[in-house]
Design an enzyme around this catalytic site. Structure first.
Site, short mmCIF file in Angstrom:
data_model
loop_
_atom_site.label_atom_id
_atom_site.label_comp_id
_atom_site.label_asym_id
_atom_site.label_seq_id
_atom_site.Cartn_x
_atom_site.Cartn_y
_atom_site.Cartn_z
N ASP A 203 0.27 -1.56 0.01
CA ASP A 203 0.08 -0.21 0.14
C ASP A 203 0.87 1.29 0.27
O ASP A 203 1.87 0.94 0.62
CB ASP A 203 -0.85 0.11 1.08
CG ASP A 203 -1.96 1.36 1.49
OD1 ASP A 203 -3.01 1.40 0.74
OD2 ASP A 203 -1.33 1.78 2.46
N GLU A 265 0.86 -0.39 -5.16
CA GLU A 265 0.48 0.57 -5.67
C GLU A 265 1.32 1.87 -5.62
O GLU A 265 2.32 2.08 -4.86
CB GLU A 265 -0.83 1.33 -4.32
CG GLU A 265 -1.53 2.64 -4.42
CD GLU A 265 -2.50 3.11 -3.42
OE1 GLU A 265 -3.39 3.72 -3.27
OE2 GLU A 265 -1.94 2.80 -2.30
#
Length: 539
Positions: A203, A265
């Site tokens: 993330d 990401e």
């Protein structure tokens, strides 16, 4: 579980699940591990090769679990470690791999690390987070903003300093310049890898390092109409060169476990995505690519976006295509089901690894969320920009009952009208979009050219997007009519139809080497040997 080698993800279809919205087992209105266990048959029937779970760690759950209190514990709302181990065993028995979300940028403010760090400037973990003295006027150290609105700095009276938070004020950023922090995250990774997980999705991987001089971000010259957090150009908080060293460190940990995947990401335009793969030192196996979501939906724009993405990759970088996610607006609401079918065929036939988000396979649209039911902290803190993420995070509809087969209690978010798409109805319909996704996954598995073949562009004309996939002497052509009106598509003699998005044409030879594409129809065509003269433009 069968081992397919270190590059299993190159042929995989990966399915993202927000566990809290997938299936509830105990009537509390929130999905859990036991609920997911009960739906493994569905995942196997659909044909996906791996699932990626949004965070399931212990958390106050202010932001879908991305505020973590304990990286090595399952939140009691979802189950416990024994339940997780049973889930992993059950998935592997079905040849389905499990990818966890890794959140290395920040913790929850009730994490033991932050409790220690915030207690004193002399504490054992004093330097584990980003701390700075006040400006001369007593205010924040600089102008950095939180992505959830307002200053990115919060005052801590115990230390008489500010700490930085890229997201919620309750999500303090870890200090990745501290080697102890890196080693602590490495230990977290090893904890789960040793249990048998098959990889991580990292993330916010592009924001792990911030400018050490705390220089102010400049204004964004294209800020008109955008929410306040986007009114700066985050050159000193995002995608810093040192961030690549952090990703390389994370990759070095996972490389000690053969056959495990690291995806992430990332941020920036298409021409920047290539550097997240790494060259001399490896970084992410799969930096997630949202080009299909962010591109205008017409044949010429799609053709250009696909070409630009391939051109940004090095020769050995493996492509990846994402068509949905917990932070992205439902593409079916943008396209409608007829073109959602075309997108399904596109993502399953392009060279690269496809990522789906739960519900994409039934053409799930955005669920209306009344203002009184909003849970998304972004919408609460930065309202009025139609960026609420709850419509995407609403629970799955398994049937057309009032509670959708998701729960026996009150769902944590509304499920939307009973008339919305659901799994049970579509499993009964052999021409549904769910049936199409399943057929496409099967065709992809059956034809090596669709998994491993090179990509050959074919000039798009008259709103027909077309390309070929070639492997040795095999050639498969994909033609997608992006228009609502019929288009004639011509190909060489000897071609034969493999699949139509309408699911009403049986496999058959094409008469005279042509086919009339109906409005919104896509087809996969087998064409025998391929034209070597096109290889100079292939990928």
């Amino acid at each position: 579980m069968a081992e397919d080698g270190n590059a299993w993800w190159q042929s995989a279809v990966i399915y993202e699940i927000a566990l809290v919205s997938f299936q509830d087992s105990n009537g509390d209105g929130k999905g859990d591990i036991a609920g997911l266990m009960s739906r493994i048959e569905y995942l196997s029937w659909l044909g996906v090769d791996a699932i990626w779970l949004t965070p399931i760690y212990k958390s106050p759950f202010r932001d879908l679990g991305y505020d973590i209190s304990d990286y090595c514990a399952i939140d009691p709302a979802f189950g416990d470690l024994d339940a997780f181990d049973r889930l992993l065993t059950a998935l592997h028995a079905r040849d389905i791999r499990l990818i966890l979300d890794l959140v290395p940028n920040h913790t929850a403010d009730d994490h033991a690390w932050f409790v220690d760090s915030s207690s004193s400037r002399d504490s054992a973990k004093a330097d584990w987070y980003i701390w700075a003295d006040a400006a001369e006027n007593g205010g924040p150290p600089n102008n950095w903003m939180s992505r959830f609105g307002g200053s990115g700095w919060e005052w801590c009276e115990a230390r008489r300093q500010y700490y930085y938070h890229s997201f919620l004020v309750e999500q303090p950023d870890l200090n990745w310049r501290n080697q102890q922090v890196r080693e602590a995250i490495a230990d977290v990774m090893r904890f789960w890898l040793d249990r048998g997980v098959d990889g991580f999705r990292v993330d916010a991987s592009a924001v792990l390092i911030k400018d050490q001089h705390l220089r102010d971000n400049p204004p964004n010259q294209q800020a008109h109409g955008k929410p306040p957090p986007q009114r700066q150009t985050p050159v000193f908080t995002d995608d810093r060169p040192e961030t690549m060293q952090c990703i390389e460190f994370i990759r070095s940990v996972i490389d000690d476990y053969p056959g495990r995947l690291l995806c992430g990401e990332v941020q920036g335009k298409t021409d920047r995505i290539g550097h997240f793969y790494g060259t001399e030192r490896p970084r992410l196996h799969l930096p997630l690519n949202f080009a299909l979501l962010d591109t205008r939906w017409d044949a010429l724009s799609l053709q250009a976006a696909i070409d630009a993405y391939f051109n940004a990759l090095s020769e050995h970088a493996w492509p990846v295509w994402v068509i949905g996610g917990h932070d992205k607006q439902r593409i079916a609401s943008k396209l409608g089901e007829p073109q959602m079918r075309a997108l399904a065929m596109l993502v399953m036939t392009l060279r690269g690894t496809p990522f789906l988000y739960m519900g994409d396979e039934i053409g799930r649209k955005r669920v209306p969320i009344p203002s009184a039911s909003v849970r998304d902290p972004f919408e609460k803190l930065v309202p009025g920009y139609d960026l609420c993420r709850d419509p995407e995070r609403a629970p799955m509809r398994w049937d057309d009952s009032a509670k959708g087969g998701f729960t026996t209690g009150k769902p944590w978010l509304p499920l939307g009208p009973e008339s919305m798409a659901n799994v049970t109805e579509q499993r009964r319909d052999d021409r549904s979009i769910l049936a199409l996704f399943r057929a496409l996954i099967a065709v992809r598995r059956e034809h090596a050219a669709l998994r491993d073949g090179r990509y050959q562009p074919i000039r798009s004309r008259d709103e027909v997007l077309a390309f070929a996939r070639t492997l040795d002497e095999q050639k498969v052509i994909v033609a997608l009519n992006i228009a609502a009106e019929p288009r004639k598509w011509t190909c060489r003699d000897g071609s034969h139809l493999l699949l139509s998005t309408h699911l009403d044409r049986p496999p058959a030879p094409l008469a005279h080497g042509s086919i009339l594409l109906r409005g919104n129809e896509g087809v996969i065509i087998g064409s025998g040997t391929h034209d070597a003269s096109l290889d100079s433009t292939s990928r």
